[in-house]
Structures are given as structure tokens and as C-alpha cells.
Design a protein around this motif. Structure first.
Motif, PDB file in Angstrom:
ATOM      1  N   GLY A 422      71.211 -70.930  38.153  1.00 20.86           N
ATOM      2  CA  GLY A 422      71.551 -71.262  39.534  1.00 20.86           C
ATOM      3  C   GLY A 422      70.472 -72.112  40.173  1.00 20.86           C
ATOM      4  N   ASP A 423      70.666 -72.399  41.449  1.00 21.92           N
ATOM      5  CA  ASP A 423      69.701 -73.236  42.167  1.00 21.92           C
ATOM      6  C   ASP A 423      68.737 -72.427  43.013  1.00 21.92           C
ATOM      7  N   GLY A 424      68.780 -71.129  42.871  1.00 20.24           N
ATOM      8  CA  GLY A 424      67.883 -70.254  43.633  1.00 20.24           C
ATOM      9  C   GLY A 424      68.516 -69.621  44.839  1.00 20.24           C
ATOM     10  N   SER A 425      69.660 -70.137  45.270  1.00 20.73           N
ATOM     11  CA  SER A 425      70.334 -69.544  46.427  1.00 20.73           C
ATOM     12  C   SER A 425      71.130 -68.328  45.968  1.00 20.73           C
ATOM     13  N   HIS A 426      71.126 -67.275  46.755  1.00 20.18           N
ATOM     14  CA  HIS A 426      71.858 -66.068  46.410  1.00 20.18           C
ATOM     15  C   HIS A 426      72.046 -65.219  47.647  1.00 20.18           C
ATOM     16  N   VAL A 427      72.979 -64.283  47.599  1.00 16.79           N
ATOM     17  CA  VAL A 427      73.364 -63.504  48.779  1.00 16.79           C
ATOM     18  C   VAL A 427      72.349 -62.417  49.102  1.00 16.79           C
ATOM     19  N   VAL A 428      71.904 -61.673  48.087  1.00 13.56           N
ATOM     20  CA  VAL A 428      70.985 -60.549  48.290  1.00 13.56           C
ATOM     21  C   VAL A 428      69.555 -61.028  48.052  1.00 13.56           C
ATOM     22  N   SER A 429      68.709 -60.883  49.045  1.00 14.63           N
ATOM     23  CA  SER A 429      67.318 -61.311  48.891  1.00 14.63           C
ATOM     24  C   SER A 429      66.501 -60.246  48.173  1.00 14.63           C
ATOM     25  N   LEU A 430      65.354 -60.651  47.653  1.00 12.39           N
ATOM     26  CA  LEU A 430      64.446 -59.690  47.035  1.00 12.39           C
ATOM     27  C   LEU A 430      64.015 -58.646  48.052  1.00 12.39           C
ATOM     28  N   ASP A 431      63.727 -59.067  49.276  1.00 16.37           N
ATOM     29  CA  ASP A 431      63.327 -58.099  50.300  1.00 16.37           C
ATOM     30  C   ASP A 431      64.421 -57.074  50.554  1.00 16.37           C
ATOM     31  N   ALA A 432      65.676 -57.534  50.565  1.00 20.76           N
ATOM     32  CA  ALA A 432      66.785 -56.609  50.802  1.00 20.76           C
ATOM     33  C   ALA A 432      66.904 -55.597  49.669  1.00 20.76           C
ATOM     34  N   VAL A 433      66.705 -56.049  48.434  1.00 16.61           N
ATOM     35  CA  VAL A 433      66.855 -55.121  47.315  1.00 16.61           C
ATOM     36  C   VAL A 433      65.674 -54.147  47.252  1.00 16.61           C
ATOM     37  N   ILE A 434      64.475 -54.594  47.653  1.00 16.11           N
ATOM     38  CA  ILE A 434      63.331 -53.676  47.706  1.00 16.11           C
ATOM     39  C   ILE A 434      63.562 -52.609  48.774  1.00 16.11           C
ATOM     40  N   GLU A 435      64.061 -53.026  49.929  1.00 16.06           N
ATOM     41  CA  GLU A 435      64.351 -52.051  50.980  1.00 16.06           C
ATOM     42  C   GLU A 435      65.451 -51.098  50.541  1.00 16.06           C
ATOM     43  N   THR A 436      66.444 -51.614  49.833  1.00 11.91           N
ATOM     44  CA  THR A 436      67.505 -50.753  49.326  1.00 11.91           C
ATOM     45  C   THR A 436      66.950 -49.740  48.329  1.00 11.91           C
ATOM     46  N   MET A 437      66.039 -50.194  47.460  1.00 15.17           N
ATOM     47  CA  MET A 437      65.409 -49.273  46.519  1.00 15.17           C
ATOM     48  C   MET A 437      64.665 -48.175  47.264  1.00 15.17           C
ATOM     49  N   ARG A 438      63.932 -48.561  48.304  1.00 16.67           N
ATOM     50  CA  ARG A 438      63.170 -47.569  49.076  1.00 16.67           C
ATOM     51  C   ARG A 438      64.100 -46.544  49.708  1.00 16.67           C
ATOM     52  N   GLN A 439      65.177 -47.030  50.338  1.00 11.74           N
ATOM     53  CA  GLN A 439      66.114 -46.113  50.973  1.00 11.74           C
ATOM     54  C   GLN A 439      66.790 -45.209  49.942  1.00 11.74           C
ATOM     55  N   THR A 440      67.155 -45.787  48.801  1.00 10.92           N
ATOM     56  CA  THR A 440      67.785 -45.005  47.743  1.00 10.92           C
ATOM     57  C   THR A 440      66.837 -43.922  47.246  1.00 10.92           C
ATOM     58  N   GLY A 441      65.575 -44.288  47.080  1.00  9.18           N
ATOM     59  CA  GLY A 441      64.581 -43.311  46.646  1.00  9.18           C
ATOM     60  C   GLY A 441      64.415 -42.184  47.642  1.00  9.18           C
ATOM     61  N   GLU A 442      64.428 -42.514  48.925  1.00 13.10           N
ATOM     62  CA  GLU A 442      64.291 -41.477  49.945  1.00 13.10           C
ATOM     63  C   GLU A 442      65.514 -40.563  49.973  1.00 13.10           C
ATOM     64  N   ASP A 443      66.696 -41.139  49.729  1.00 15.10           N
ATOM     65  CA  ASP A 443      67.921 -40.337  49.735  1.00 15.10           C
ATOM     66  C   ASP A 443      68.087 -39.511  48.461  1.00 15.10           C
ATOM     67  N   MET A 444      67.433 -39.933  47.379  1.00 15.78           N
ATOM     68  CA  MET A 444      67.568 -39.245  46.103  1.00 15.78           C
ATOM     69  C   MET A 444      66.980 -37.844  46.200  1.00 15.78           C
ATOM     70  N   ARG A 445      67.705 -36.860  45.690  1.00 23.11           N
ATOM     71  CA  ARG A 445      67.204 -35.492  45.720  1.00 23.11           C
ATOM     72  C   ARG A 445      65.993 -35.357  44.810  1.00 23.11           C
ATOM     73  N   SER A 446      65.091 -34.451  45.169  1.00 24.95           N
ATOM     74  CA  SER A 446      63.828 -34.339  44.442  1.00 24.95           C
ATOM     75  C   SER A 446      64.025 -33.973  42.979  1.00 24.95           C
ATOM     76  N   LYS A 447      65.144 -33.318  42.650  1.00 23.82           N
ATOM     77  CA  LYS A 447      65.339 -32.918  41.260  1.00 23.82           C
ATOM     78  C   LYS A 447      65.530 -34.113  40.331  1.00 23.82           C
TER      79      LYS A 447
END
Length: 463
Positions: A422-447
């Protein structure tokens, strides 16, 4: 013994970090559960000795360190650290003898200097029912003296072998970077303004710690250590320690691939990449010397993809390998600053997922991708690891950890080429996916976060 609320909270103020904070050389099987606790114990021993000659010293492990510490060799790491050993320099082949001596004599030399009684169960306690509030990987150390008040301190292993003392900022807060960035968008903006590559930006910032020649020498040492780990892993044989009776496979796979002929056969590429990742993570599981990249549990991804670049790509160069690791580091910085690389906080998305993202960016950069394509490669690498849990069977860094590194390496290569088409353009930014990872990690149960209380860890019997 105080309850968890008496522990100081961890200061999470952001700080400038460099490539030497992200990539370190240590021993397996875990950066957060082995390397970090060893460093914390060694730092505590030094501080305790600065206050006098203790008559006793003890450590309590909390949360994830307690729940999976036995399988991750945290007990061994703490004893080594208290005895003055560091993960960068301890001889992996000598560890068994050192620990056997401490256990048989029920004594260790604090900081390598002062003999103290040391009985496991009394002086090293696993508090598996309690978490400290600041981080799942918490430790409490106490030294007692013949006279005066005891010395008590809390330490946290925050991922990738990094440790911080409770209530204190991470080190190097006064370092001023010439081209600072704290997000993917800011990194791209700085690079565009400077007319520079992402690797150039990281190199310029590394000048805050050392000159270019020293940075190159350090990067080359990382590359050499990664390569040596692959080679050692391909020679190893037998079963991995811990009781799961997991047989090392890299040696036999290497022999079969060598017998099949030239590496130019396209059908063999994924086999070779998988072999290299297997070799590293089997070596890690055996307690060998590895590079945290960015963690021990994910240590095979970046070396395997770097070896892919050097073996299968056209005209690989040492400069290309440096570009690979500098660019990968830039992406790793973002995850450390904006989320976490600790599986105890994020699950395995914070380890193999981050390593995949870093490797994808590094490979794209080494192959001449634009900055936008590199950022896209990093985003793709994480997007398809979101929600990845950490559920080690038997609390060991073996199943599914070892094979998971092969998947991460293959995904990273795929992500790099997808981005470069591709030319580098895309819908989901790296910042958005990092924030999503953080939120997912916080929502993930400790087990599902390195506690061995859920997932494969409870659905497969550990024999």
C-alpha cells in the motif's frame, strides 16, 4: 506483614527511554518474572548493605509473581539477585550449582558480601492471594539489623526486565531528547519535519546517552546475541525443565531442513522462520542467555524476523540490520509509554503482540519502506494480536509461549509486506491500535494475564 493498601503506589509518570532500556541481555525464562526480580533483589541488597550489616533479609512476592513465580524461576532469580548476581553477567550454566549451595547450606551472601541465613518458605514467601495496588508484579524486601530500624522497600517488575522502586519515578527523567515523540502521529510528524526516517529519529535521540559509534556497537552486540541464541537453540536437545516433559524440537527441525536442500525454495521460508523462533524460545525456557525483545516470553519474534531479512531478502547489510532494530525500538517505545509490555497487565498481546508489531516495522524499514508504510506495518502486526491472553500451562514459559513466537514472527513478515503493497494510508492508526490494546488489557480478567488461572492453563492437565 502489611496489607496491600500499605504499599506505595507506582509513579507512572512518563520518562524518556532509549534502546538500551528496551533491549537488554539476560537469562530465561521470563523478563518480568526472572530478569526483573533479579535486578530488584540485587538493587535491594546493595541498598541494604549501604545501611550497615543486616542480620537477615527477606522477600515477599505478590500477584502474578507469586502465582506463576515457581514456573518462571522467580524464586531462583530472587536468590541470585540477593547474592549479588545480575542477569546480564551471571553464567547460566552456573545457576543450578549456586542455587543448590544456597539451599543446602540455608545461607547466602547478601550482595556477595555478608553471610545471612536464608531458608525458603521463611525468607522467600509467595503471597499468591494478594496483589499490590500499583502493579501485578510486586515485591516487598525487608532487611533487619542488630540495631536500628529495619529497611523496607517495594519493587515492581513492569515488563521487559525493567524494575522501579515503589513511589519513585523510573530513572533518566532528566535526559533531554533532541527529537522527542510520544505517539505514532507525533513520530511521523517529527520525521516529516526533519526529512528523516524513523530509524534516523531514534539514532538522533540515542545521542542523548552515547555517540553514534557506541550506539552502533550496542546494536551490533544485540544482533550478535540474538544470532548466538538462535545457534545455541538449534544445538540444544532433550526435555525442557519444569515437569511438562516438553521436548526441544529445534535441533531435529534444523537437521530436517538442512537435508531438504537450498533455502531459496519458497516452501521452506516459513519453516526456517519458525525454526529460528523455536530455537530462541526453547533456549529461553531452558534458562539460557537471551535478548529481551521486548520481553523474554516474546524473545524469538524479532531475532527470527531479523534472520529472515539477513537470509532470504535481497542484499541484506549490517546497516539494514541496524535500521531494523532502531525502527523496532521506536515502536516498542510507544507501547511502553502508552500502554505496557507486561503480560501481567496486558496478557500476551503485550508481549508477542508487541514483538510482532515491532518486528513488522523493523522489517519494513530494512526493506526500504516509507515512514507511513512502517507505521502501517506496526499497526497491522498488533491489530491481529488484540485480545491474545497469557495462559501458560503449569506456569511455565513453554506452552503455548514457544509456538506462539513462531506465529508472531510469521505474522510480522506478513504485516510488513501487506503494508508495503500500500501507500501507507490506512483506516486504523498505530495510536488507535495501541490504545485498543491498552483498553483490552484493562478489560481482560486477571486469570488471563500470566496468573495460570485461566485458558489453557486450566483446561490442559499439567502432568
Amino acid at each position: 506483614m502489611p496489607d496491600s493498601t500499605s504499599a506505595p503506589t507506582l509513579d507512572r509518570a512518563q520518562t524518556n527511554i532509549g534502546i538500551a532500556d528496551l533491549f537488554t541481555i539476560g537469562i530465561g525464562p521470563s523478563s518480568s518474572h526472572t530478569v526483573g526480580p533479579m535486578r530488584a533483589a540485587c538493587a535491594f541488597a546493595e541498598a541494604a548493605l549501604d545501611r550497615g550489616a543486616p542480620v537477615s533479609a527477606s522477600c515477599e512476592l505478590f500477584g502474578s509473581l507469586a502465582l506463576t513465580g515457581k514456573g518462571h524461576a522467580t524464586d531462583i532469580a530472587v536468590m541470585l539477585g540477593l547474592a549479588g548476581f545480575q542477569p546480564e553477567s551471571v553464567d547460566p550454566d552456573a545457576v543450578a550449582t549456586i542455587i543448590a549451595t544456597i539451599r543446602s547450606e540455608e545461607q547466602l551472601k547478601l550482595g556477595g558480601q555478608v553471610p545471612l541465613p536464608f531458608v525458603e518458605g521463611t525468607h522467600l514467601v509467595f503471597r499468591s492471594d494478594r496483589f499490590l495496588p500499583a502493579h501485578p508484579n510486586g515485591m516487598r524486601f525487608v532487611a533487619h539489623y542488630a540495631e536500628g530500624e529495619p529497611y523496607e522497600t517495594f519493587w515492581y517488575s513492569i515488563g521487559g526486565g525493567a524494575v522501579v522502586e515503589g513511589g519513585c519515578e523510573p530513572p533518566q527523567t532528566n535526559v533531554k531528547l533532541p527529537l522527542p515523540f510520544s505517539s505514532g502521529a507525533e513520530l511521523l510528524s517529527v520525521a516529516e519535519a526533519e526529512g528523516a526516517s524513523i530509524a534516523d529519529i531514534v539514532r538522533a535521540n540515542e545521542a542523548a546517552w552515547r555517540d553514534d559509534a557506541e550506539t552502533d556497537a550496542f546494536i551490533d552486540s544485540l544482533r550478535a546475541a540474538m544470532s548466538a541464541c538462535i545457534e545455541r537453540g538449534m544445538r540444544g536437545e532433550g526435555e525442557l525443565p519444569g515437569g511438562l516433559k516438553v521436548k526441544r524440537r529445534a535441533r531435529d527441525l534444523h537437521a530436517r531442513l538442512m537435508a531438504r536442500g537450498p533455502r531459496s525454495d519458497p516452501s521452506l521460508v516459513f519453516d526456517w522462520v519458525s525454526l529460528w523462533a523455536l530455537a530462541v524460545n526453547e533456549e529461553n525456557a531452558a534458562g539460557g542467555r537471551v535478548v529481551t525483545a521486548p520481553t523474554n516470553g516474546a524473545a524469538g519474534v524479532i531475532p527470527a524476523v531479523l534472520r529472515y531479512y539477513e537470509t532470504f531478502c535481497a542484499s541484506p547489510t549490517p546497516a539494514g540490520a541496524r535500521t531494523f532494530l532502531l525502527t523496532a525500538a521506536a515502536i516498542g517505545f510507544l507501547y511502553k509509554k502508552r500502554a505496557s509490555i507486561s503480560a501481567a497487565e496486558m496478557g500476551c498481546q503485550g508481549e508477542v503482540g508487541v514483538a510482532c508489531s515491532m518486528a513488522a516495522a523493523g522489517l519494513a524499514a530494512a526493506l526500504g519502506a516509507t515512514n507511513a508504510q512502517i507505521e502501517n506495518a506496526a499497526e497491522i502486526g498488533m491489530e491481529h494480536n488484540l485480545g491474545l491472553t497469557c495462559d501458560p500451562i503449569g506456569g511455565l514459559v513453554q506452552i503455548p509461549c514457544i509456538e506462539r513466537n513462531t506465529m508472531g514472527a510469521i505474522k510480522a513478515i506478513n504485516a510488513a509486506y501487506l503494508a508495503m503493497h500500500g501507500d501507507g494510508s490506512h483506516v486504523v492508526s498505530l495510536d488507535a491500535v495501541i490504545e485498543t490494546m491498552r483498553q483490552t488489557g484493562e478489560d481482560m480478567r486477571s486469570k488471563y494475564k500470566e496468573t495460570a488461572q485461566g485458558g489453557l492453563a486450566v483446561n490442559v492437565v499439567a502432568c
